[in-house]
Motif scaffolding. Structure first.
Motif, PDB file in Angstrom:
ATOM      1  N   VAL A  49      14.052  -7.889  -4.560  1.00  0.00           N
ATOM      2  CA  VAL A  49      13.500  -8.974  -3.741  1.00  0.00           C
ATOM      3  C   VAL A  49      12.337  -8.456  -2.898  1.00  0.00           C
ATOM      4  CG1 VAL A  49      13.998 -10.663  -1.940  1.00  0.00           C
ATOM      5  CG2 VAL A  49      15.684 -10.225  -3.716  1.00  0.00           C
ATOM      6  N   ASN A  50      12.452  -7.254  -2.382  1.00  0.00           N
ATOM      7  CA  ASN A  50      11.375  -6.657  -1.597  1.00  0.00           C
ATOM      8  C   ASN A  50      10.081  -6.605  -2.411  1.00  0.00           C
ATOM      9  OD1 ASN A  50       9.915  -5.160   0.367  1.00  0.00           O
ATOM     10  ND2 ASN A  50      10.586  -3.249  -0.550  1.00  0.00           N
ATOM     11  N   VAL A  51      10.157  -6.067  -3.617  1.00  0.00           N
ATOM     12  CA  VAL A  51       8.957  -5.908  -4.447  1.00  0.00           C
ATOM     13  C   VAL A  51       8.412  -7.260  -4.897  1.00  0.00           C
ATOM     14  CG1 VAL A  51       8.092  -4.956  -6.625  1.00  0.00           C
ATOM     15  CG2 VAL A  51       9.608  -3.598  -5.194  1.00  0.00           C
ATOM     16  N   THR A  52       9.284  -8.157  -5.346  1.00  0.00           N
ATOM     17  CA  THR A  52       8.799  -9.453  -5.855  1.00  0.00           C
ATOM     18  C   THR A  52       8.214 -10.309  -4.739  1.00  0.00           C
ATOM     19  OG1 THR A  52      11.177  -9.750  -6.274  1.00  0.00           O
ATOM     20  CG2 THR A  52       9.719 -10.396  -7.994  1.00  0.00           C
ATOM     21  N   ALA A  53       8.893 -10.418  -3.623  1.00  0.00           N
ATOM     22  CA  ALA A  53       8.396 -11.245  -2.525  1.00  0.00           C
ATOM     23  C   ALA A  53       7.108 -10.663  -1.950  1.00  0.00           C
ATOM     24  CB  ALA A  53       9.461 -11.382  -1.444  1.00  0.00           C
ATOM     25  N   LYS A  54       7.040  -9.347  -1.855  1.00  0.00           N
ATOM     26  CA  LYS A  54       5.833  -8.703  -1.335  1.00  0.00           C
ATOM     27  C   LYS A  54       4.644  -8.930  -2.283  1.00  0.00           C
ATOM     28  CE  LYS A  54       6.433  -4.399  -0.860  1.00  0.00           C
ATOM     29  NZ  LYS A  54       6.652  -3.004  -0.512  1.00  0.00           N
ATOM     30  N   GLU A  55       4.886  -8.846  -3.578  1.00  0.00           N
ATOM     31  CA  GLU A  55       3.827  -9.098  -4.565  1.00  0.00           C
ATOM     32  C   GLU A  55       3.334 -10.540  -4.460  1.00  0.00           C
ATOM     33  OE1 GLU A  55       1.278  -7.942  -7.789  1.00  0.00           O
ATOM     34  OE2 GLU A  55       2.451  -6.787  -6.354  1.00  0.00           O
ATOM     35  N   SER A  56       4.265 -11.481  -4.348  1.00  0.00           N
ATOM     36  CA  SER A  56       3.896 -12.889  -4.208  1.00  0.00           C
ATOM     37  C   SER A  56       3.126 -13.134  -2.915  1.00  0.00           C
ATOM     38  CB  SER A  56       5.151 -13.762  -4.252  1.00  0.00           C
ATOM     39  OG  SER A  56       4.821 -15.117  -4.073  1.00  0.00           O
ATOM     40  N   ASN A  58       1.371 -10.952  -1.122  1.00  0.00           N
ATOM     41  CA  ASN A  58       0.052 -10.338  -1.221  1.00  0.00           C
ATOM     42  C   ASN A  58      -0.898 -11.179  -2.077  1.00  0.00           C
ATOM     43  OD1 ASN A  58       0.141  -8.010   0.408  1.00  0.00           O
ATOM     44  ND2 ASN A  58       1.312  -6.916  -1.133  1.00  0.00           N
ATOM     45  N   PHE A  59      -0.373 -11.780  -3.146  1.00  0.00           N
ATOM     46  CA  PHE A  59      -1.213 -12.620  -3.999  1.00  0.00           C
ATOM     47  C   PHE A  59      -1.677 -13.860  -3.247  1.00  0.00           C
ATOM     48  CE2 PHE A  59      -1.719 -15.889  -7.386  1.00  0.00           C
ATOM     49  CZ  PHE A  59      -2.852 -15.349  -7.964  1.00  0.00           C
ATOM     50  N   GLN A  60      -0.784 -14.463  -2.485  1.00  0.00           N
ATOM     51  CA  GLN A  60      -1.168 -15.649  -1.722  1.00  0.00           C
ATOM     52  C   GLN A  60      -2.180 -15.298  -0.636  1.00  0.00           C
ATOM     53  OE1 GLN A  60      -0.422 -18.711  -2.765  1.00  0.00           O
ATOM     54  NE2 GLN A  60       0.613 -17.660  -4.430  1.00  0.00           N
ATOM     55  N   ILE A  61      -2.033 -14.140  -0.006  1.00  0.00           N
ATOM     56  CA  ILE A  61      -3.018 -13.686   0.980  1.00  0.00           C
ATOM     57  C   ILE A  61      -4.368 -13.466   0.291  1.00  0.00           C
ATOM     58  CG2 ILE A  61      -3.674 -11.773   2.502  1.00  0.00           C
ATOM     59  CD1 ILE A  61      -0.641 -11.463   3.131  1.00  0.00           C
ATOM     60  N   THR A  62      -4.346 -12.860  -0.892  1.00  0.00           N
ATOM     61  CA  THR A  62      -5.567 -12.653  -1.669  1.00  0.00           C
ATOM     62  C   THR A  62      -6.263 -13.973  -1.953  1.00  0.00           C
ATOM     63  OG1 THR A  62      -4.635 -10.671  -2.714  1.00  0.00           O
ATOM     64  CG2 THR A  62      -6.487 -11.731  -3.850  1.00  0.00           C
ATOM     65  N   TYR A 106       0.552  -9.315 -10.369  1.00  0.00           N
ATOM     66  CA  TYR A 106      -0.572 -10.230 -10.567  1.00  0.00           C
ATOM     67  C   TYR A 106      -1.796  -9.437 -11.000  1.00  0.00           C
ATOM     68  CZ  TYR A 106       2.128 -13.955  -8.420  1.00  0.00           C
ATOM     69  OH  TYR A 106       3.075 -14.895  -8.154  1.00  0.00           O
ATOM     70  N   PRO A 107      -2.634 -10.014 -11.886  1.00  0.00           N
ATOM     71  CA  PRO A 107      -3.774  -9.260 -12.428  1.00  0.00           C
ATOM     72  C   PRO A 107      -4.823  -8.885 -11.383  1.00  0.00           C
ATOM     73  CG  PRO A 107      -3.792 -11.533 -13.227  1.00  0.00           C
ATOM     74  CD  PRO A 107      -2.506 -11.330 -12.484  1.00  0.00           C
ATOM     75  N   PHE A 108      -4.961  -9.667 -10.329  1.00  0.00           N
ATOM     76  CA  PHE A 108      -5.832  -9.280  -9.220  1.00  0.00           C
ATOM     77  C   PHE A 108      -5.066  -9.579  -7.935  1.00  0.00           C
ATOM     78  CE2 PHE A 108      -6.763 -13.659 -10.229  1.00  0.00           C
ATOM     79  CZ  PHE A 108      -6.873 -14.286  -9.005  1.00  0.00           C
ATOM     80  N   ASN A 109      -5.009  -8.581  -7.081  1.00  0.00           N
ATOM     81  CA  ASN A 109      -4.183  -8.710  -5.890  1.00  0.00           C
ATOM     82  C   ASN A 109      -4.599  -7.643  -4.885  1.00  0.00           C
ATOM     83  OD1 ASN A 109      -2.150  -9.510  -4.182  1.00  0.00           O
ATOM     84  ND2 ASN A 109      -0.498  -9.155  -5.630  1.00  0.00           N
ATOM     85  N   PHE A 110      -4.952  -8.064  -3.672  1.00  0.00           N
ATOM     86  CA  PHE A 110      -5.177  -7.102  -2.594  1.00  0.00           C
ATOM     87  C   PHE A 110      -3.792  -6.806  -2.026  1.00  0.00           C
ATOM     88  CE2 PHE A 110      -9.227  -9.726  -1.827  1.00  0.00           C
ATOM     89  CZ  PHE A 110      -9.925  -9.023  -2.783  1.00  0.00           C
ATOM     90  N   ARG A 111      -3.284  -5.640  -2.278  1.00  0.00           N
ATOM     91  CA  ARG A 111      -1.940  -5.301  -1.796  1.00  0.00           C
ATOM     92  C   ARG A 111      -2.036  -4.812  -0.350  1.00  0.00           C
ATOM     93  NH1 ARG A 111      -2.107  -4.671  -7.212  1.00  0.00           N
ATOM     94  NH2 ARG A 111      -0.514  -5.882  -8.280  1.00  0.00           N
ATOM     95  N   LEU A 112      -2.180  -5.783   0.547  1.00  0.00           N
ATOM     96  CA  LEU A 112      -2.357  -5.493   1.964  1.00  0.00           C
ATOM     97  C   LEU A 112      -1.048  -5.125   2.639  1.00  0.00           C
ATOM     98  CD1 LEU A 112      -4.819  -8.412   2.736  1.00  0.00           C
ATOM     99  CD2 LEU A 112      -5.378  -6.026   2.302  1.00  0.00           C
TER     100      LEU A 112
END
Length: 114
Positions: A49-56, A58-62, A106-112
């Motif tokens: 959940v940590n990895v999936t929610a964080k990826e999602s 970060n993508f929305q922030i991007t 995600y193919p493009f994502n600023f992992r902030l």
């Protein structure tokens, strides 16, 4: 599209929260807050959940950053609809991969948020 298998098989609840962290991001009125709340509540309890929610998240922030840039450039206003369609398509792909117990990148994502 990039995807990974988690180190351990997620439980049904973890998979459901992972799916929700992606799908809630495209629900009007919830948007970025869905993955944010899931990540804040479950980040220390479940690696999946940590990895999936964080990826999602970060993508929305991007997407927000790209949308602000598009709005600032007047021509970009006409491209905002493409960004919205791209968001829906990639979130659906991420949701499907998460339901298969995979971690979708995600193919493009600023992992902030690390």
């Amino acid at each position: 599209m990039p995807e990974e298998y988690p180190l351990s098989t997620p439980t049904s609840d973890e998979r459901t929260l992972g799916i929700l962290s992606h799908i809630l991001a495209i629900v009007p009125g919830i948007g970025i807050f869905g993955p944010l709340v899931i990540w804040l509540i479950k980040k220390d309890e479940s690696q999946f959940v940590n990895v999936t929610a964080k990826e999602s998240l970060n993508f929305q922030i991007t997407l927000w950053i790209i949308a602000v840039i598009l709005i600032i450039t007047v021509i970009g206003l006409f491209l905002l609809w493409i960004l919205g369609i791209l968001n829906v398509i990639l979130v659906i792909i991420a949701t499907i991969k998460t339901s298969e117990n995979k971690i979708y990148r995600y193919p493009f994502n600023f992992r902030l948020i690390k």
